[in-house]
Design a protein around this motif. Sequence first.
Motif, mmCIF file in Angstrom:
data_model
loop_
_atom_site.group_PDB
_atom_site.id
_atom_site.type_symbol
_atom_site.label_atom_id
_atom_site.label_comp_id
_atom_site.label_asym_id
_atom_site.label_seq_id
_atom_site.Cartn_x
_atom_site.Cartn_y
_atom_site.Cartn_z
ATOM 1 N N GLY A 77 -4.545 12.688 -35.168
ATOM 2 C CA GLY A 77 -5.615 13.467 -35.592
ATOM 3 C C GLY A 77 -4.469 14.826 -36.118
ATOM 4 N N PHE A 78 -2.648 14.586 -35.512
ATOM 5 C CA PHE A 78 -2.157 15.778 -36.120
ATOM 6 C C PHE A 78 -2.166 15.873 -37.495
ATOM 7 C CE2 PHE A 78 1.186 15.512 -32.517
ATOM 8 C CZ PHE A 78 0.645 16.948 -32.292
ATOM 9 N N THR A 95 3.871 25.834 -35.968
ATOM 10 C CA THR A 95 4.405 25.882 -36.969
ATOM 11 C C THR A 95 5.440 24.080 -37.123
ATOM 12 O OG1 THR A 95 6.591 27.140 -37.461
ATOM 13 C CG2 THR A 95 4.514 27.181 -38.970
ATOM 14 N N ASP A 96 5.485 24.949 -35.592
ATOM 15 C CA ASP A 96 6.073 23.199 -34.916
ATOM 16 C C ASP A 96 5.990 21.877 -34.737
ATOM 17 O OD1 ASP A 96 5.090 24.827 -32.492
ATOM 18 O OD2 ASP A 96 5.591 23.444 -30.585
ATOM 19 N N VAL A 97 4.267 21.825 -34.490
ATOM 20 C CA VAL A 97 3.273 20.551 -34.376
ATOM 21 C C VAL A 97 3.806 19.784 -35.922
ATOM 22 C CG1 VAL A 97 2.125 20.721 -32.438
ATOM 23 C CG2 VAL A 97 1.427 21.711 -34.832
ATOM 24 N N LEU A 98 3.936 20.935 -36.922
ATOM 25 C CA LEU A 98 4.299 19.965 -38.373
ATOM 26 C C LEU A 98 5.157 19.353 -38.508
ATOM 27 C CD1 LEU A 98 3.411 23.216 -40.391
ATOM 28 C CD2 LEU A 98 1.717 21.062 -39.507
ATOM 29 N N GLN A 99 6.225 19.233 -37.293
ATOM 30 C CA GLN A 99 7.061 17.939 -37.764
ATOM 31 C C GLN A 99 6.753 16.807 -37.187
ATOM 32 O OE1 GLN A 99 9.931 17.801 -33.756
ATOM 33 N NE2 GLN A 99 8.365 19.195 -33.424
ATOM 34 N N TRP A 100 5.514 16.541 -36.835
ATOM 35 C CA TRP A 100 4.731 15.259 -36.866
ATOM 36 C C TRP A 100 4.230 14.528 -37.782
ATOM 37 C CZ3 TRP A 100 7.235 13.372 -32.022
ATOM 38 C CH2 TRP A 100 7.148 14.385 -31.086
ATOM 39 N N VAL A 101 3.798 15.388 -38.582
ATOM 40 C CA VAL A 101 2.739 14.975 -39.853
ATOM 41 C C VAL A 101 3.553 15.470 -41.176
ATOM 42 C CG1 VAL A 101 1.974 17.195 -39.711
ATOM 43 C CG2 VAL A 101 0.665 14.997 -40.715
ATOM 44 N N GLU A 102 3.836 13.976 -41.964
ATOM 45 C CA GLU A 102 3.722 14.370 -43.517
ATOM 46 C C GLU A 102 2.637 14.770 -44.243
ATOM 47 O OE1 GLU A 102 5.738 11.218 -46.036
ATOM 48 O OE2 GLU A 102 6.687 10.298 -43.581
ATOM 49 N N THR A 193 -0.332 7.768 -31.206
ATOM 50 C CA THR A 193 0.058 7.133 -32.184
ATOM 51 C C THR A 193 0.660 8.301 -33.634
ATOM 52 O OG1 THR A 193 -1.898 8.343 -33.736
ATOM 53 C CG2 THR A 193 -1.987 5.777 -32.317
ATOM 54 N N GLY A 194 0.502 9.825 -33.050
ATOM 55 C CA GLY A 194 1.252 11.013 -34.263
ATOM 56 C C GLY A 194 2.622 11.084 -33.549
ATOM 57 N N GLY A 195 2.528 10.190 -32.482
ATOM 58 C CA GLY A 195 3.942 10.767 -31.916
ATOM 59 C C GLY A 195 4.261 11.370 -30.528
ATOM 60 N N SER A 196 3.702 12.123 -30.130
ATOM 61 C CA SER A 196 3.379 12.933 -29.256
ATOM 62 C C SER A 196 3.208 12.351 -28.414
ATOM 63 C CB SER A 196 2.156 14.325 -29.295
ATOM 64 O OG SER A 196 1.182 14.054 -28.821
ATOM 65 N N SER A 197 3.180 12.706 -26.888
ATOM 66 C CA SER A 197 2.923 12.457 -25.731
ATOM 67 C C SER A 197 2.282 11.863 -25.067
ATOM 68 C CB SER A 197 3.854 13.056 -24.460
ATOM 69 O OG SER A 197 3.132 14.279 -24.559
#
Length: 227
Positions: A77-78, A95-102, A193-197
């Motif tokens: 979903g990211f 903006t911190d959540v953008l680290q999880w997505v290309e 699957t996006g890397g978060s908990s």
Amino acid sequence: MLFIVIHQVYELWFKQLLHELDAAAAALDRDDLLRAGKNFRRIHTIQRLIEQQVDILETMAPQEFNQFRDHLNPASGFQSVQFRELEFACGLHRTDVLQWVELDDEQRARLERRRTAPSLYDRLKEVLRRRGFAVDSSEALVQTYRRIYSDEAAHYDLYLLLEDLIEFDERFLLWRGRHVRMVERMIGQRRGTGGSSGAQYLESTLAHRFFPELWAVRTYLGEGTYA
Ligand code: HEM
């Protein structure tokens, strides 16, 4: 098939929501609050629908989902740039959540435009400022809202706008709540699957408010005229 269709349908509604929010923002800039109300009627109706759509995905059992979940990695979903645009457009700049997505260049530019443009929150404050209300701090905004709510007849178009905005905020949270419960039902406490908990991260997003002072003022409503 269901998983793909439902995500595509969501993206279409996100597109429409952005379109309506942009139209509402333009109406606020023109001080045409009644026109913004028309946009919010449609926005709320779409929000009700997309919250209910979670029901359709929940007809899929976790055992079925887990048969293909590994193939989704690292999709998540990211990657919904439009969802992040919705948050940015309202003034929630995470903006911190953008680290999880290309992101590709076009997506990055789109988000940057949203991040730097005046948000709905900013535009609301400008409307209030033009009407002579204090808006320069969170406390001042709460006091301004107290004034409007304590004499709604004197500020009726503003009162209606504030009610539209809190309904929008509430319905956004209801979607977040539905999504996180569905996620918990589907994958329990597994990581995303996006890397978060996973569910734990999503639970923390329930604290977000686009218009925190509109929630804060509720504590004081009904205490009589506030001049
Ligand atoms: C089986 C169904 C689903 C599962 C298990 C699931 C799971 C998750 C998880 C675990 C996250 C956190 C990010 C990560 O680490 O992956 C997430 C985020 C997200 N998901 Fe889903 N999801 C599902 C369906 C959907 C659907 C149908 C949508 C529709 C648009 C959606 C939209 C989002 C969005 C926008 C985020 C980002 C939320 C935020 O950062 O506040 N998800 N999802």
